[in-house]
Write a protein that holds these residues in place. Structure first.
Motif, PDB file in Angstrom:
ATOM      1  N   LEU A 225      -3.766   1.741  -3.187  1.00  0.00           N
ATOM      2  CA  LEU A 225      -4.147   3.187  -2.788  1.00  0.00           C
ATOM      3  C   LEU A 225      -4.907   3.006  -1.424  1.00  0.00           C
ATOM      4  O   LEU A 225      -5.852   2.734  -1.352  1.00  0.00           O
ATOM      5  N   ALA A 226      -4.133   3.729  -0.429  1.00  0.00           N
ATOM      6  CA  ALA A 226      -4.884   3.716   0.942  1.00  0.00           C
ATOM      7  C   ALA A 226      -5.613   4.824   0.998  1.00  0.00           C
ATOM      8  O   ALA A 226      -6.518   4.780   2.063  1.00  0.00           O
TER       9      ALA A 226
ATOM     10  N   ALA B  74       0.672  -1.149   0.056  1.00  0.00           N
ATOM     11  CA  ALA B  74      -0.224  -0.032  -0.079  1.00  0.00           C
ATOM     12  C   ALA B  74       0.901   1.362   0.055  1.00  0.00           C
ATOM     13  O   ALA B  74       1.810   1.336   0.580  1.00  0.00           O
TER      14      ALA B  74
ATOM     15  N   ILE C  72       2.839   0.587   5.190  1.00  0.00           N
ATOM     16  CA  ILE C  72       2.497   1.749   4.129  1.00  0.00           C
ATOM     17  C   ILE C  72       3.772   2.385   3.914  1.00  0.00           C
ATOM     18  O   ILE C  72       4.633   2.787   4.535  1.00  0.00           O
TER      19      ILE C  72
ATOM     20  N   VAL D  14     -10.259  -5.026  -2.945  1.00  0.00           N
ATOM     21  CA  VAL D  14     -10.459  -6.327  -2.057  1.00  0.00           C
ATOM     22  C   VAL D  14     -11.616  -6.951  -2.653  1.00  0.00           C
ATOM     23  O   VAL D  14     -11.644  -8.283  -2.544  1.00  0.00           O
TER      24      VAL D  14
ATOM     25  N   MET E  25      -7.879 -19.043  -1.582  1.00  0.00           N
ATOM     26  CA  MET E  25      -7.567 -18.976   0.036  1.00  0.00           C
ATOM     27  C   MET E  25      -7.023 -20.072   0.416  1.00  0.00           C
ATOM     28  O   MET E  25      -7.105 -21.099   0.190  1.00  0.00           O
TER      29      MET E  25
ATOM     30  N   PRO F  49      -9.037   7.987   4.159  1.00  0.00           N
ATOM     31  CA  PRO F  49      -8.558   6.478   4.133  1.00  0.00           C
ATOM     32  C   PRO F  49      -9.675   5.879   3.600  1.00  0.00           C
ATOM     33  O   PRO F  49     -11.048   6.038   3.753  1.00  0.00           O
ATOM     34  N   VAL F  50      -9.202   4.903   2.683  1.00  0.00           N
ATOM     35  CA  VAL F  50     -10.049   3.968   1.718  1.00  0.00           C
ATOM     36  C   VAL F  50     -10.582   2.901   2.754  1.00  0.00           C
ATOM     37  O   VAL F  50      -9.912   2.251   3.064  1.00  0.00           O
ATOM     38  N   GLN F  51     -11.797   2.663   2.766  1.00  0.00           N
ATOM     39  CA  GLN F  51     -12.066   1.477   3.570  1.00  0.00           C
ATOM     40  C   GLN F  51     -12.503   0.489   2.619  1.00  0.00           C
ATOM     41  O   GLN F  51     -13.474   0.602   1.683  1.00  0.00           O
ATOM     42  N   ALA F  52     -12.087  -0.820   2.766  1.00  0.00           N
ATOM     43  CA  ALA F  52     -12.314  -1.886   1.883  1.00  0.00           C
ATOM     44  C   ALA F  52     -13.740  -2.240   2.045  1.00  0.00           C
ATOM     45  O   ALA F  52     -14.437  -2.153   3.141  1.00  0.00           O
ATOM     46  N   GLY F  53     -14.595  -2.444   0.817  1.00  0.00           N
ATOM     47  CA  GLY F  53     -15.838  -2.881   0.890  1.00  0.00           C
ATOM     48  C   GLY F  53     -16.955  -1.780   0.861  1.00  0.00           C
ATOM     49  O   GLY F  53     -18.153  -1.991   1.052  1.00  0.00           O
TER      50      GLY F  53
END
Ligand code: B12
Lengths: 457, 176
Positions: free
Chosen positions: A158-159, A130, A372, A206, A230, A165-169
């Motif tokens: 990219l954070a 990141a 990071i 993600v 996974m 701040p980028v939140q996943a989902g």
């Protein structure tokens, strides 16, 4: 080969198991039985073994493992199974020389054999680590593009977006995925290499939605979509959704898989055999154009300890000797930018992979890819130079060198130095590394030349 | 059989990862009217400590760790009714709700932590992966938790930890 529709059908109708039962009653006992049956044994001194028979046994064991354990679909809780005949057909008809990139950057990725004289493919960049801002993202992409040996690029994630701040989902993930693709292309254009393929699609993604939405803003079928299972031997609907999208687009899928030393695979032997099973899974379930493998150690989260280096070498040899489906090897180092250890760890991994017959190497971020901004074009350039310097080297020689390198860093793997942030060891406008970093690089190159590496310049 | 010998059998059954042996030893303990709490402390938990150390050094691997946890739990199933019958309860070190943050499906590490906390005497509510922030709070309230553990392996899911702290502050709920 079994079709993707068939794979989906099997995910819906295969034998039903709880996830825990699949782990402990299907995968673990079968793997252990097969490791014994094929008499697979690691040797901490022979990190890069030269035993063709061992490599072939690892491959056979992996085929038998996959025929027995298949792939577990966590959404349906069913096993996607294949017969040994279907596996043989898949191996015989898998892609052998997929062409990535556009225009003058278009190039075939070909499988190599152990000790081969063919130059390895250099898949350089961030390995999905990141970065903290758009500015750093674009700067470092340009830096990667400017490495002459680069055959393809692995972009960072990219954070933040406009400082948020980028939140996943969340919807921000979708926007950040779109922005990532735009910045990736812009950076490569600035480097004068717009045709270079990006082989990890969108590391910022993600979710399946993020990867698919972002794709619309500048990814090309000649790029690679990174889609992975996974741990261990599992898939979910999100990944199958991505596969459905990319196969319909006619794009390349780069299948990254990471058998874990100390996890469900158990010791190095089990992880090596599982790596072969992942290779086959990459063809059949993930519909890949190539396999990108990164075995890691459960406790250190790196791939540069003795056990993991052995896994990489022996499974790469087994795969290289028995399959034409290209395999790339990724190294995850504990140490970060502007540390001596970073150069040593990376060299150990890259030399091992290249002499073992890897089709190519992927350069990592640094600091376990988990801190990071701890990444740099320098280490990617180093990956490529070492990879080219190891062409044609004998495995016995490589084993000597890797053992020397290991002695220099292995005691520090429990607490590796994080190193510096990109913006602290580089001028991000001029793309110049710091004087200290350059000195470390020059010294490392000199030292490895003394050990017998033949650098191209 | 003397109680020391039974504690030793409990210990050995955990270290040897044997469900059969642990059940036998636990039943003997109950039959012998020995304090089950002492059996947990001097047999089962000691055994789990050794398992934990061996896993730390990777002398054993994840499957053994999980199986040892299962062996521990099967002994507890026999001992717990006996503890209750004596009007006592297992001395809890605390109650924890643990899960992986929204958007994140990494769970191997979180599950290891959950298992080790449980065998170390915590009441553990493992609420899985991809858990929305408010769910952590709701589950913690339901369980009357002392601790909430949010696992996050991605840079973009670390935010889930901050979000929970913000939410706790905002709602005025204090767990610690
Ligand atoms: C296995 C793995 C996966 C598996 C997870 C399988 C599973 N069921 O858990 C799969 C393949 C699904 C996966 C997917 C992805 N992954 Co992943 N993954 C890993 C990997 C290789 C190992 C993680 C692991 O299990 N380690 C072993 C355990 C034992 O260690 P641990 O998790 O750290 O846990 C320990 C401690 O952290 C702590 N701990 C953990 N939780 C908690 C909670 C509490 C309360 C406490 C006290 C302690 C604690 O205790 C544990 C025991 O010591 C790491 C590599 C790495 N460097 O860690 C990448 C990594 C974390 N993944 C990464 C990425 C990018 C992804 C993907 C986005 C890839 C993609 N583009 O598709 C997806 C995201 C999926 C999602 N939505 O979450 C990156 C993160 C980069 C970043 N900085 O953001 C890493 C670092 C890999 C990399 N690129 O180098 N991944």
């Amino acid at each position: 080969m079994v079709s993707f529709m068939d794979v989906i059908n099997r995910a819906l109708t295969g034998p039903y198991y709880s996830e825990k039962d699949y782990n402990l009653k299907v995968f673990v006992p079968k793997l252990r039985e097969i490791v014994q049956k094929y008499e697979i044994k690691s040797n901490p001194k022979a990190v890069i073994p030269s035993d063709d028979d061992l490599a072939d046994r690892v491959f056979k064991a992996g085929v038998e493992l996959y025929a027995n354990v298949g792939t577990y679909c966590v959404d349906t809780q069913r096993i996607i199974q294949f017969t040994e005949a279907e596996i043989r057909e898949a191996l015989a008809t898998a892609p052998s020389a997929p062409i990535f990139g556009e225009g003058k950057e278009a190039k075939a990725l070909v499988a190599r054999k152990p000790e081969s004289n063919i130059p390895p493919w250099c898949f350089l960049g961030a390995c999905g680590a990141a970065v903290s801002s758009e500015e750093i993202f674009e700067s470092i992409m340009q830096g990667y593009g400017e490495i002459s040996f680069a055959d393809s690029i692995t972009a960072p994630s990219l954070a933040t977006l406009n400082g948020t701040p980028v939140q996943a989902g969340s919807p921000l993930e979708i926007l950040a995925c779109i922005k990532s693709v735009v910045l990736t292309r812009d950076g490569l254009r600035k480097a004068g290499r717009p045709g270079l393929p990006v082989m990890n699609s969108i590391a910022t993604a993600v979710s399946d939605a993020g990867k698919i939405a972002g794709s619309q803003f500048g990814l090309r079928p000649s790029d690679g979509w990174l889609i992975g299972p996974m741990a261990e031997m599992k898939v979910n609907y999100e990944r199958l959704n991505e596969i459905a999208y990319v196969t319909s687009l006619g794009g390349h899928i780069v299948v990254d898989a990471s058998p874990m030393l100390g996890g469900y695979c158990g010791g190095p032997e089990g992880a090596a055999v599982t790596n072969v099973a992942y290779h086959i899974q990459a063809i059949l379930v993930f519909r890949g154009s190539c396999h990108a493998s990164f075995p890691i150690h459960l406790r250190t989260s790196c791939s540069t300890d003795r056990g993991t280096l052995w896994i990489i070498s022996v499974s790469t040899q087994g795969i290289a000797r028995n399959s034409h489906f290209p395999l790339l090897d990724i190294s995850i180092m504990g140490a970060g930018p502007e540390t001596e250890m970073e150069f040593y760890e990376n060299a150990a991994c890259v030399i091992g992979a290249v002499v073992s017959g890897s089709a190519g190497v992927e350069s990592p971020g640094g600091a376990k890819n988990a801190v990071i901004d701890h990444l740099s074009p320098m280490i990617s350039k180093w990956t490529a130079e070492v990879a080219h310097a190891a062409i044609g080297m004998k495995r016995t020689k490589a084993n000597e060198i890797v053992n020397v390198l290991l002695l220099k860093y292995e005691n520090n793997l429990d607490k590796p130095p994080e190193g510096k942030r990109y913006q602290d060891c580089y001028n991000i406008k001029t793309l110049e590394p710091s004087k200290e970093y350059r000195t470390l690089y020059v010294e490392a190159k000199k030292e490895l030349t003394d050990y017998g590496l033949k650098f191209k310049y | 059989m003397g109680k020391e010998a039974i504690f030793e059998n409990l210990f050995n059954a955990i270290v040897g990862i044997s469900e059969e042996r642990v059940k036998k030893a636990a039943n003997e303990l109950v039959k012998g009217k020995i304090d089950p709490l002492e059996g947990i402390e001097k047999g089962l938990s000691k055994g789990m400590e050794v398992i934990g150390e061996r896993f730390e050094k990777l002398e054993i691997y994840l499957p053994e760790l999980i199986m040892a946890g299962d062996v521990f739990n099967s002994a507890m199933e026999i001992l717990e009714p006996e503890i209750l019958a004596r009007g006592k309860s297992v001395a809890k070190k605390g109650t924890i709700v643990i899960g992986t943050a929204k958007g994140d499906i990494h769970e191997i590490g979180k599950d290891i932590v959950a298992m080790l906390l449980k065998t170390a005497g915590f009441e553990v509510h493992n609420i899985g992966k991809d858990v929305p922030t408010p769910t952590f709070l709701q589950e913690a309230e339901k369980a009357k938790a002392d601790i909430i553990g949010v696992s996050a392996l991605l840079t973009t899911t670390l935010l889930g930890q901050k979000n929970l702290i913000d939410l706790l502050r905002e709602t005025g709920i204090s767990l610690w």
